[in-house]
Motif scaffolding. Structure first.
Motif, PDB file in Angstrom:
ATOM      1  N   GLN A 163       5.714  -1.668  -5.796  1.00 52.76           N
ATOM      2  CA  GLN A 163       4.424  -1.587  -5.095  1.00 52.76           C
ATOM      3  C   GLN A 163       4.514  -2.025  -3.638  1.00 52.76           C
ATOM      4  O   GLN A 163       3.650  -1.695  -2.831  1.00 52.76           O
ATOM      5  CB  GLN A 163       3.361  -2.403  -5.831  1.00 52.76           C
ATOM      6  N   THR A 164       5.568  -2.780  -3.320  1.00 54.25           N
ATOM      7  CA  THR A 164       5.793  -3.119  -1.910  1.00 54.25           C
ATOM      8  C   THR A 164       6.089  -1.820  -1.158  1.00 54.25           C
ATOM      9  O   THR A 164       5.528  -1.549  -0.102  1.00 54.25           O
ATOM     10  CB  THR A 164       7.013  -4.061  -1.762  1.00 54.25           C
ATOM     11  N   LYS A 165       6.960  -1.005  -1.759  1.00 50.66           N
ATOM     12  CA  LYS A 165       7.328   0.269  -1.128  1.00 50.66           C
ATOM     13  C   LYS A 165       6.116   1.199  -1.031  1.00 50.66           C
ATOM     14  O   LYS A 165       5.911   1.841  -0.002  1.00 50.66           O
ATOM     15  CB  LYS A 165       8.446   0.955  -1.920  1.00 50.66           C
ATOM     16  N   GLU A 166       5.344   1.226  -2.117  1.00 55.80           N
ATOM     17  CA  GLU A 166       4.152   2.075  -2.084  1.00 55.80           C
ATOM     18  C   GLU A 166       3.204   1.659  -0.971  1.00 55.80           C
ATOM     19  O   GLU A 166       2.635   2.483  -0.265  1.00 55.80           O
ATOM     20  CB  GLU A 166       3.404   1.989  -3.415  1.00 55.80           C
ATOM     21  N   SER A 167       3.047   0.344  -0.836  1.00 53.88           N
ATOM     22  CA  SER A 167       2.148  -0.173   0.204  1.00 53.88           C
ATOM     23  C   SER A 167       2.611   0.264   1.585  1.00 53.88           C
ATOM     24  O   SER A 167       1.801   0.657   2.430  1.00 53.88           O
ATOM     25  CB  SER A 167       2.083  -1.698   0.143  1.00 53.88           C
TER      26      SER A 167
END
Ligand code: GDP
Length: 480
Positions: free
Chosen positions: A168-172
């Motif tokens: 989710q870090t990457k998605e953010s």
């Protein structure tokens, strides 16, 4: 945009006679009621040193909405607080950080009051204000963007130093990039024994998020959201980024902005949190939000305190709308309640039209085909209308329809929105539901689809009759 001389004069805070005189000098005769062409408006603006802005275009093909494009003066623009969203992987500390910031930086002069979770709040940092959207995560952010609303100026990407970069870090990062919003990195949980900020930095560098000393343009701040360490630095960094963005808005115009959150409150009716993006919202303003409208009955801040006015970047909770809008909807204030009602009504009509077209004549069409093939001799209809008069009028007219050997049975005719029981009845009796001046909820539409029940929406009686008659004749005009 359809503006008259008088309306433009008002927007420009000039006397209409000045504009009439200017047009006269160009060789055009005009009065206060003359409608101006776009070129005329441009010429006038140039002459009077005013920069025309198309403030918000909600929907290109909606004329009503074009009227609301407002003209205002460049010199009225003043800097406004940044609007910040905190994003990051689950459990990396978004909620904790939002709470810590909120509790340690109450807006000055607004002490007291009880924290209200209205979807956004404002804090004061070294005398400057910062607005935080307090629905953490990228779901809200994405939902807003999907509806065309871009209200975030800065994304704080929070990464736990004991966990590092996660899915989710990457998605953010992707979401922030797609929206073109700058990222400030908060490396969190540095108080923990296993914290490894260096690793977080190199992992983020792999994603293209880098501090200046590594050749990137992101600010990194090490924090502990739990004990508050570094949080002030983070806030100062946010202000720094905001300053570089030169965020501006015009507080002197009628307010417009975006719905952050909305719900139906049992006691108070529809409640909406609005983020003001332009103009100043006043306590008794009339506004349109999607197809909802109303006059503000009460406006409060994130501490439950009543406000008379609220300016750009300020989140406020309001009551007074006639229905619940959706998060991401644009709101607009109009100078009269009547105008707000008219615009809302016109949008509502367009919406009904669109929905009617969307629920295209599947079963009614089938019915028409079967009639033409002689398989069906009657059509069952269930009528729902907004008021008793319409329900009765429609029922009477439908029953009078007389086409050869085909009969129409009205199996139910009542006032109010379509209910689940209507769907079940229609399903059981192969009936078509006619909705007059009403709009089914998404849940009801879904139910109808599951049950194979067709809902036809109308707001003009003769159109409903025409359509039904067409079906009875076994021929249905194509629906546009
Ligand atoms: P979210 O899912 O991103 O909103 O994360 P939360 O704010 O709910 O935090 C997840 C867990 O990490 C909670 O148990 C927090 O107490 C803890 N936590 C958050 N920030 C810190 C921190 O700075 N230090 C430590 N030690 N724990 C933290």
């Amino acid at each position: 945009t359809q503006l008259s001389v008088g309306q433009l004069a008002e927007l420009m805070k000039r006397n209409s006679s000045e504009i009439i005189k200017f047009l006269f000098m160009l060789g055009n005769m005009s009065t206060i009621n003359t409608t101006l062409s776009d070129e005329d408006i441009e010429l006038i603006c140039m002459n009077f040193n005013v920069t025309p802005h198309k403030e918000i275009i909600i929907d290109e093909d909606d004329i009503e909405e074009q009227i609301s494009n407002r003209v205002f003066d460049e010199k009225d623009l003043v800097s406004r607080p940044p609007v910040v969203t905190i994003m990051g992987h689950v459990d990396h500390g978004k909620t904790t950080l939002l709470d810590t910031i909120r509790n340690s930086h109450v807006t000055s002069g607004e002490f007291g009051g009880i924290t209200q979770h209205i979807g956004a709040y404002q804090v004061s940092v070294s005398g400057k204000k910062v607005t935080f959207l307090d629905t953490p995560g990228h779901e809200a952010f994405t939902a807003m963007r999907a509806r065309g609303a871009q209200i975030t100026d800065i994304v704080v990407l929070i990464v736990a130093a004991d966990d590092g970069v996660m899915p989710q870090t990457k998605e953010s990062i992707d979401h922030a990039r797609a929206a073109g919003v700058p990222i400030v990195v908060a490396v969190n949980k540095i108080d923990k024994a296993g914290a490894n900020p260096e690793r977080v930095m190199s992992e983020l560098a792999n994603e293209g998020v880098m501090p200046e000393e590594w050749g990137g343009d992101n600010i990194f701040v090490e924090i502990s959201a739990r004990n508050g360490q570094g949080v002030d630095d983070l806030l100062e960094s946010i202000l720094l980024v905001a300053e570089m963005q030169e965020l501006k808005a015009n507080p002197k115009t009628l307010a417009s902005g975006t719905v952050v959150e909305a719900k139906l409150d049992k006691g108070r009716g529809p409640v909406a949190t609005l983020l003001i993006q332009q103009g100043t919202l006043k306590a008794a303003d009339s506004l349109v939000v999607g197809s909802a409208y109303g006059r503000i009955r009460k406006m409060t801040n994130d501490r439950g305190q009543e406000l008379k006015t609220a300016g750009p970047s300020m989140p406020v909770e309001i009551i007074g709308l006639n229905e619940v809008p959706q998060a991401g909807d644009v709101f607009m204030v109009y100078d009269s309640y009547k105008k707000a009602a008219e615009i809302a009504q016109s949008r509502e009509n367009k919406k009904i039209e669109r929905e009617r077209n969307a629920t295209s004549a599947r079963s009614l069409e089938d019915m028409a085909r079967m009639i033409s093939e002689g398989d069906v001799k009657e059509i069952n209809v269930l009528i729902k209308a907004d008021v008793q008069g319409s329900a009765e009028a429609l029922k009477a007219s439908v029953e009078k329809l007389d086409v050869d050997t085909v009969k129409v049975n009205v199996i139910r005719s009542t006032v109010g929105t379509i209910t689940e029981s209507d769907i079940m009845l229609a399903s059981a009796s192969n009936a078509i539901i006619y909705g007059f001046n009403i709009r089914p909820t998404a849940a009801i539409r879904k139910k109808a689809e599951e049950e194979g029940v067709e809902i036809r929406l109308h707001n003009i009686i003769y159109k409903a009759l025409e359509e039904l008659e067409g079906a009875m004749k076994g021929l249905l005009a194509p629906v546009y």
